[in-house]
Write an enzyme that holds these catalytic residues in place. Structure first.
Site, PDB file in Angstrom:
ATOM      1  N   HIS A  18      10.273   7.104 -10.857  1.00  0.00           N
ATOM      2  CA  HIS A  18      10.877   5.914 -11.139  1.00  0.00           C
ATOM      3  C   HIS A  18      11.726   6.153 -12.223  1.00  0.00           C
ATOM      4  O   HIS A  18      12.707   5.457 -12.473  1.00  0.00           O
ATOM      5  CB  HIS A  18       9.506   5.057 -11.634  1.00  0.00           C
ATOM      6  CG  HIS A  18       8.427   4.397 -10.705  1.00  0.00           C
ATOM      7  ND1 HIS A  18       7.046   4.813 -10.955  1.00  0.00           N
ATOM      8  CD2 HIS A  18       8.742   3.932  -9.881  1.00  0.00           C
ATOM      9  CE1 HIS A  18       6.531   4.085  -9.826  1.00  0.00           C
ATOM     10  NE2 HIS A  18       7.451   3.703  -9.019  1.00  0.00           N
ATOM     11  N   LYS A  42      -2.093  -4.466  -3.969  1.00  0.00           N
ATOM     12  CA  LYS A  42      -2.807  -3.266  -4.728  1.00  0.00           C
ATOM     13  C   LYS A  42      -3.733  -3.640  -5.857  1.00  0.00           C
ATOM     14  O   LYS A  42      -3.676  -4.808  -6.468  1.00  0.00           O
ATOM     15  CB  LYS A  42      -1.459  -2.241  -5.234  1.00  0.00           C
ATOM     16  CG  LYS A  42      -0.745  -1.874  -4.265  1.00  0.00           C
ATOM     17  CD  LYS A  42       0.312  -1.033  -4.789  1.00  0.00           C
ATOM     18  CE  LYS A  42       1.349  -0.483  -3.982  1.00  0.00           C
ATOM     19  NZ  LYS A  42       2.649  -0.157  -4.441  1.00  0.00           N
ATOM     20  N   ARG A  91      12.024   6.300  -0.452  1.00  0.00           N
ATOM     21  CA  ARG A  91      11.970   7.644  -0.342  1.00  0.00           C
ATOM     22  C   ARG A  91      12.123   8.059   0.941  1.00  0.00           C
ATOM     23  O   ARG A  91      13.243   8.073   1.489  1.00  0.00           O
ATOM     24  CB  ARG A  91      10.576   7.850  -0.895  1.00  0.00           C
ATOM     25  CG  ARG A  91      10.297   7.764  -2.194  1.00  0.00           C
ATOM     26  CD  ARG A  91       8.841   7.644  -2.561  1.00  0.00           C
ATOM     27  NE  ARG A  91       8.196   6.635  -2.196  1.00  0.00           N
ATOM     28  CZ  ARG A  91       7.066   6.118  -2.451  1.00  0.00           C
ATOM     29  NH1 ARG A  91       6.541   6.590  -3.560  1.00  0.00           N
ATOM     30  NH2 ARG A  91       6.538   4.860  -1.801  1.00  0.00           N
ATOM     31  N   SER A 129       2.895   6.184  -6.949  1.00  0.00           N
ATOM     32  CA  SER A 129       1.845   5.963  -7.970  1.00  0.00           C
ATOM     33  C   SER A 129       0.565   6.311  -7.531  1.00  0.00           C
ATOM     34  O   SER A 129      -0.425   6.860  -8.011  1.00  0.00           O
ATOM     35  CB  SER A 129       2.304   4.573  -8.394  1.00  0.00           C
ATOM     36  OG  SER A 129       3.391   4.442  -9.003  1.00  0.00           O
TER      37      SER A 129
HETATM   38  O1  PNS Z   1       6.054  -0.953  -6.738  1.00  0.00           O
HETATM   39  P1  PNS Z   1       5.785  -1.946  -5.848  1.00  0.00           P
HETATM   40  O2  PNS Z   1       4.147  -2.009  -5.570  1.00  0.00           O
HETATM   41  O3  PNS Z   1       6.163  -1.468  -4.332  1.00  0.00           O
HETATM   42  O4  PNS Z   1       6.216  -3.210  -6.105  1.00  0.00           O
HETATM   43  C1  PNS Z   1       5.961  -4.489  -5.425  1.00  0.00           C
HETATM   44  C2  PNS Z   1       6.656  -5.784  -6.390  1.00  0.00           C
HETATM   45  C3  PNS Z   1       5.607  -5.846  -7.527  1.00  0.00           C
HETATM   46  C4  PNS Z   1       7.954  -5.632  -6.452  1.00  0.00           C
HETATM   47  C5  PNS Z   1       6.346  -6.903  -5.356  1.00  0.00           C
HETATM   48  O5  PNS Z   1       4.997  -6.893  -4.837  1.00  0.00           O
HETATM   49  C6  PNS Z   1       6.840  -8.083  -5.904  1.00  0.00           C
HETATM   50  O6  PNS Z   1       7.848  -8.421  -6.140  1.00  0.00           O
HETATM   51  N1  PNS Z   1       5.486  -8.766  -6.194  1.00  0.00           N
HETATM   52  C7  PNS Z   1       6.109 -10.218  -6.881  1.00  0.00           C
HETATM   53  C8  PNS Z   1       5.594 -11.139  -5.513  1.00  0.00           C
HETATM   54  C9  PNS Z   1       6.930 -11.488  -4.838  1.00  0.00           C
HETATM   55  O7  PNS Z   1       7.919 -11.896  -5.181  1.00  0.00           O
HETATM   56  N2  PNS Z   1       6.719 -10.917  -3.606  1.00  0.00           N
HETATM   57  C10 PNS Z   1       8.039 -10.765  -2.548  1.00  0.00           C
HETATM   58  C11 PNS Z   1       7.816 -11.665  -1.399  1.00  0.00           C
HETATM   59  S1  PNS Z   1       7.069 -10.572  -0.162  1.00  0.00           S
END
Ligand code: PNS
Length: 160
Positions: A18, A42, A91, A129
């Site tokens: 990150h 998660k 990745r 993570s």
């Molecule tokens: O590091 P991650 O877990 O892949 O991050 C995912 C994250 C937090 C960016 C994603 O889950 C997110 O944007 N969550 C907020 C809700 C949302 O807008 N979801 C997108 C529509 S599917």
């Protein structure tokens, strides 16, 4: 015109992968907001407040980066900041399907917002993570995978 980008993630915990993406994104955008969100799929490990604090320590020398927590939809957060660019790290091939799905859903909700991808450096291509969480909770040495401020917060959490 100032090019603002948002780098969203759950950063639970933030890894060296990150931090690498943050540094590289900060080189190509005028301003970068690292947005710490919640992934509904998660179960949280580190408290979001700790994730934000650790990330702030990690980026304190990068002038054009700030860290914020967000709740709700990412596109709503982006619109509140008048931001039209989302950055994600990519990745290996296994990331593609999930990233494509989320980027497509976000584009339907907010057509003016683009998602761009930075490929990870080879040495971090395996790093996630979830790998750090598993090694840490099973008593392994997770220090090669995380920056020092994150190491300290994981240590404190495990000591509780
Ligand atoms: O590091 P991650 O877990 O892949 O991050 C995912 C994250 C937090 C960016 C994603 O889950 C997110 O944007 N969550 C907020 C809700 C949302 O807008 N979801 C997108 C529509 S599917």
């Amino acid at each position: 015109m100032t090019r603002l980008a948002i780098y969203p993630g759950s950063f639970d915990p933030p890894t060296l992968g990150h931090i690498d993406i943050i540094g590289r994104a900060a080189n190509v955008f005028d301003e970068l907001i690292v947005a710490v969100g919640h992934n509904a799929e998660k179960h949280p490990f580190l408290d979001p407040v700790d994730r934000v604090a650790a990330l702030r320590e990690c980026i304190k020398d990068i002038k054009n980066v700030k860290v914020e927590q967000f709740t709700g939809l990412l596109v709503d957060f982006a619109r509140r900041h008048d931001c039209r660019m989302l950055v994600r790290g990519m990745r290996v091939v296994s990331d593609f399907e999930y990233e494509f799905r989320v980027a497509s859903a976000n584009r339907v909700m907010a057509p003016e917002i683009e998602t761009v991808f930075l490929t990870t450096r080879d040495e971090y291509s395996f790093l996630a993570s979830s790998v750090v969480r598993e090694i840490a909770t099973l008593g392994g040495d997770y220090s090669p995978f995380v920056p020092a401020p994150v190491f300290e917060r994981i240590k404190a959490k495990l000591a509780k």
